[in-house]
Design a protein around this motif. Structure first.
Motif, PDB file in Angstrom:
ATOM      1  N   ALA A  12       0.826  -1.204   0.000  1.00  0.00           N
ATOM      2  CA  ALA A  12       0.000   0.000   0.000  1.00  0.00           C
ATOM      3  C   ALA A  12       0.866   1.263   0.000  1.00  0.00           C
ATOM      4  O   ALA A  12       2.092   1.212  -0.121  1.00  0.00           O
ATOM      5  N   GLU A  13       0.206   2.385   0.186  1.00  0.00           N
ATOM      6  CA  GLU A  13       0.883   3.670   0.111  1.00  0.00           C
ATOM      7  C   GLU A  13       1.753   3.930   1.340  1.00  0.00           C
ATOM      8  O   GLU A  13       1.485   3.439   2.439  1.00  0.00           O
ATOM      9  N   ASN A  14       2.820   4.709   1.103  1.00  0.00           N
ATOM     10  CA  ASN A  14       3.692   5.206   2.177  1.00  0.00           C
ATOM     11  C   ASN A  14       4.313   4.088   3.011  1.00  0.00           C
ATOM     12  O   ASN A  14       4.463   4.225   4.229  1.00  0.00           O
ATOM     13  N   CYS A  15       4.663   2.995   2.347  1.00  0.00           N
ATOM     14  CA  CYS A  15       5.400   1.918   3.010  1.00  0.00           C
ATOM     15  C   CYS A  15       6.881   2.045   2.685  1.00  0.00           C
ATOM     16  O   CYS A  15       7.297   2.816   1.818  1.00  0.00           O
ATOM     17  N   ARG A  16       7.693   1.239   3.374  1.00  0.00           N
ATOM     18  CA  ARG A  16       9.138   1.226   3.104  1.00  0.00           C
ATOM     19  C   ARG A  16       9.629  -0.219   3.212  1.00  0.00           C
ATOM     20  O   ARG A  16       9.421  -0.872   4.231  1.00  0.00           O
ATOM     21  N   VAL A  17      10.252  -0.700   2.126  1.00  0.00           N
ATOM     22  CA  VAL A  17      10.809  -2.056   2.098  1.00  0.00           C
ATOM     23  C   VAL A  17      12.277  -1.931   1.720  1.00  0.00           C
ATOM     24  O   VAL A  17      12.604  -1.517   0.603  1.00  0.00           O
ATOM     25  N   THR A  18      13.173  -2.267   2.629  1.00  0.00           N
ATOM     26  CA  THR A  18      14.603  -2.154   2.369  1.00  0.00           C
ATOM     27  C   THR A  18      15.300  -3.449   2.768  1.00  0.00           C
ATOM     28  O   THR A  18      15.009  -4.029   3.813  1.00  0.00           O
ATOM     29  N   ASP A  19      16.225  -3.896   1.912  1.00  0.00           N
ATOM     30  CA  ASP A  19      17.042  -5.084   2.192  1.00  0.00           C
ATOM     31  C   ASP A  19      16.175  -6.264   2.638  1.00  0.00           C
ATOM     32  O   ASP A  19      16.506  -6.967   3.597  1.00  0.00           O
ATOM     33  N   SER A  20      15.078  -6.493   1.943  1.00  0.00           N
ATOM     34  CA  SER A  20      14.128  -7.530   2.353  1.00  0.00           C
ATOM     35  C   SER A  20      13.564  -8.245   1.134  1.00  0.00           C
ATOM     36  O   SER A  20      13.712  -7.790  -0.006  1.00  0.00           O
ATOM     37  N   GLU A  21      12.874  -9.366   1.391  1.00  0.00           N
ATOM     38  CA  GLU A  21      12.188 -10.120   0.353  1.00  0.00           C
ATOM     39  C   GLU A  21      10.757 -10.393   0.808  1.00  0.00           C
ATOM     40  O   GLU A  21      10.532 -10.784   1.954  1.00  0.00           O
ATOM     41  N   ILE A  22       9.808 -10.194  -0.105  1.00  0.00           N
ATOM     42  CA  ILE A  22       8.406 -10.467   0.236  1.00  0.00           C
ATOM     43  C   ILE A  22       7.675 -10.936  -1.011  1.00  0.00           C
ATOM     44  O   ILE A  22       7.920 -10.449  -2.119  1.00  0.00           O
ATOM     45  N   GLU A  23       6.782 -11.907  -0.815  1.00  0.00           N
ATOM     46  CA  GLU A  23       6.057 -12.503  -1.940  1.00  0.00           C
ATOM     47  C   GLU A  23       4.693 -12.994  -1.460  1.00  0.00           C
ATOM     48  O   GLU A  23       4.532 -13.374  -0.299  1.00  0.00           O
ATOM     49  N   TYR A  24       3.706 -12.968  -2.372  1.00  0.00           N
ATOM     50  CA  TYR A  24       2.350 -13.468  -2.101  1.00  0.00           C
ATOM     51  C   TYR A  24       1.826 -12.915  -0.765  1.00  0.00           C
ATOM     52  O   TYR A  24       1.424 -13.644   0.127  1.00  0.00           O
ATOM     53  N   SER A  62       6.656  -0.969   7.356  1.00  0.00           N
ATOM     54  CA  SER A  62       8.033  -1.065   6.866  1.00  0.00           C
ATOM     55  C   SER A  62       8.620  -2.438   7.161  1.00  0.00           C
ATOM     56  O   SER A  62       8.313  -3.057   8.181  1.00  0.00           O
ATOM     57  N   LEU A  63       9.449  -2.904   6.231  1.00  0.00           N
ATOM     58  CA  LEU A  63      10.238  -4.123   6.406  1.00  0.00           C
ATOM     59  C   LEU A  63      11.688  -3.736   6.150  1.00  0.00           C
ATOM     60  O   LEU A  63      12.006  -3.201   5.082  1.00  0.00           O
ATOM     61  N   HIS A  64      12.556  -4.001   7.105  1.00  0.00           N
ATOM     62  CA  HIS A  64      13.963  -3.625   6.953  1.00  0.00           C
ATOM     63  C   HIS A  64      14.856  -4.776   7.380  1.00  0.00           C
ATOM     64  O   HIS A  64      14.791  -5.238   8.524  1.00  0.00           O
ATOM     65  N   GLY A  65      15.650  -5.251   6.427  1.00  0.00           N
ATOM     66  CA  GLY A  65      16.661  -6.240   6.749  1.00  0.00           C
ATOM     67  C   GLY A  65      16.119  -7.600   7.126  1.00  0.00           C
ATOM     68  O   GLY A  65      16.785  -8.359   7.823  1.00  0.00           O
ATOM     69  N   VAL A  66      14.898  -7.935   6.669  1.00  0.00           N
ATOM     70  CA  VAL A  66      14.351  -9.257   6.989  1.00  0.00           C
ATOM     71  C   VAL A  66      14.504 -10.163   5.777  1.00  0.00           C
ATOM     72  O   VAL A  66      14.520  -9.700   4.633  1.00  0.00           O
ATOM     73  N   GLY A  67      14.611 -11.446   6.031  1.00  0.00           N
ATOM     74  CA  GLY A  67      14.772 -12.408   4.950  1.00  0.00           C
ATOM     75  C   GLY A  67      13.485 -12.593   4.189  1.00  0.00           C
ATOM     76  O   GLY A  67      12.852 -11.629   3.769  1.00  0.00           O
ATOM     77  N   ARG A  68      13.067 -13.786   4.024  1.00  0.00           N
ATOM     78  CA  ARG A  68      11.901 -14.089   3.205  1.00  0.00           C
ATOM     79  C   ARG A  68      10.602 -13.954   4.006  1.00  0.00           C
ATOM     80  O   ARG A  68      10.442 -14.556   5.057  1.00  0.00           O
ATOM     81  N   VAL A  69       9.673 -13.147   3.508  1.00  0.00           N
ATOM     82  CA  VAL A  69       8.330 -13.035   4.062  1.00  0.00           C
ATOM     83  C   VAL A  69       7.364 -13.445   2.967  1.00  0.00           C
ATOM     84  O   VAL A  69       7.424 -12.924   1.846  1.00  0.00           O
ATOM     85  N   GLU A  70       6.468 -14.383   3.256  1.00  0.00           N
ATOM     86  CA  GLU A  70       5.513 -14.804   2.243  1.00  0.00           C
ATOM     87  C   GLU A  70       4.190 -15.216   2.889  1.00  0.00           C
ATOM     88  O   GLU A  70       4.130 -15.470   4.092  1.00  0.00           O
TER      89      GLU A  70
END
Length: 355
Positions: A293-305, A313-321
């Motif tokens: 959605a709007e005004n989020c921040r994803v850095t150094d991370s992976e996300i799917e489905y 925000s997601l920062h420095g996390v491995g796989r999120v699904e």
């Protein structure tokens, strides 16, 4: 013809998201589920809509307003407690009057809309028309039993021992005959006025109740798994669009929408994916069937489905699904802790400890 949209209910199966947000406003492809239903109603040529609201009335009102953004004229009808679908019809009697109407559950999703269904009802005008679909576990739904000629013979709400695998979809079409039915029935063992009981009353009184098997896509978005699956199906229809800023180090594959003011740097985006306005994605992987959605921040991370709501925000996390992440959530790595085992073992114990 009018429409009655049900937007009360506590949304217990989507907690903790629904502790702070109406379940009908949880977004699919960055648009609230309720909005898809309202758009379908408007596309079917219906203008007057009554919305049943409960504890989240203020939030629903703020999101929908007077309905003009959808080409609708909206009337809000308070329901002091979720006492059943037939109760919603009962308290909406003054609004509905003697008009035919479609009743639409605000957390349901029907791909392709309801225009054809409404036109069929107008042309044949039975006393009621229900939509049915085959489900793996009918015990969670209202269930219909058809006779040898395919007519509706019996309906039952959430039966322990279902007589068929045909569940009622959350869209119903009614003539004014249903008003007598909802006044005639009594609360079920659950303490609710069940719409299945009202339909059964119509059948028993020899009114015409027609059924249509839904061949398209339908989902009740009442739990996380179904919400993610609906999100996936909507994203499959996505039109690529870039209104943000994407640097040369970013790889974009497939259907991806990037909202106004969004920034993507040094990342890999594999569609279908939608990224909201003002969101920043850096040095990350965004995989298929993901809505951010709007005004989020994803850095150094992976996300799917997954679905990520605004301001998170997601920062420095491995796989999120396969995740549904609420508003203004912060996800970061856990701090490292020393590896140690503390044991209190009885006599003659045998313990295996991984290295």
């Amino acid at each position: 013809m009018k429409a009655l949209v049900l937007s009360g209910g506590a949304g217990t199966r989507l907690r903790p998201i629904t502790h702070t947000s109406a379940k009908q406003l949880v977004p699919v492809a960055n648009k609230p589920v309720l909005f898809y239903g309202l758009e379908s109603i408007a596309a079917a040529g219906i203008r007057e809509v009554g919305i049943i609201v409960g504890d989240t009335a203020q939030e629903i009102r703020a999101a929908v307003g007077d309905g003009s953004r959808f080409g609708l004229d909206v009337t809000y009808i308070p329901q002091h407690a979720p006492l059943g679908l037939a109760h919603a019809v009962l308290i909406a009697g003054e609004f509905l009057g003697e008009d035919d109407f479609v009743m639409y559950l605000g957390d349901n999703f029907v791909v392709g809309g309801i225009t054809d269904l409404v036109e069929e009802f107008r042309a044949t005008r039975p006393d009621a028309q229900i939509l049915l679909t085959k489900v793996a576990d009918p015990r969670a739904f209202g269930v219909a039993e058809l006779d040898v000629d395919g007519r509706v013979a019996r309906l039952e709400e959430k039966p322990a021992d279902p007589r068929s695998d045909l569940a009622l979809v959350g869209v119903y079409l009614f003539s004014p005959a249903v008003h007598e039915a909802v006044r005639a029935i009594q609360p079920s063992a659950r303490g609710e006025l069940e719409i299945t009981d009202a339909l059964q009353w119509l059948i028993d009184e020899r009114h015409t109740v027609k059924s249509t098997i839904v061949s398209g896509y339908w989902k009740d978005t009442g739990n996380v798994a179904d919400m993610l699956e609906v999100n996936r199906s909507v994203l499959e229809l996505l039109t690529p669009l870039n209104e943000g800023s994407v640097d040369d180090a970013t790889e974009i594959i497939g259907r991806v929408q990037i909202g106004s003011g969004a920034t993507v740097r040094g990342s890999r985006i594999v569609g279908p994916v939608v990224i909201g306005a003002g969101t920043v994605v850096e040095n990350s992987y965004i995989g298929p069937s993901t809505s951010i959605a709007e005004n989020c921040r994803v850095t150094d991370s992976e996300i799917e489905y997954s679905i990520v709501l605004s301001g998170s925000s997601l920062h420095g996390v491995g796989r999120v699904e396969a995740s549904l992440i609420g508003r203004n959530v912060e996800i970061t790595p856990a701090p490292p802790i020393p590896a140690a085992h503390r044991l209190v073992l009885g006599d003659h114990s045998k313990v295996q400890i991984s290295a």
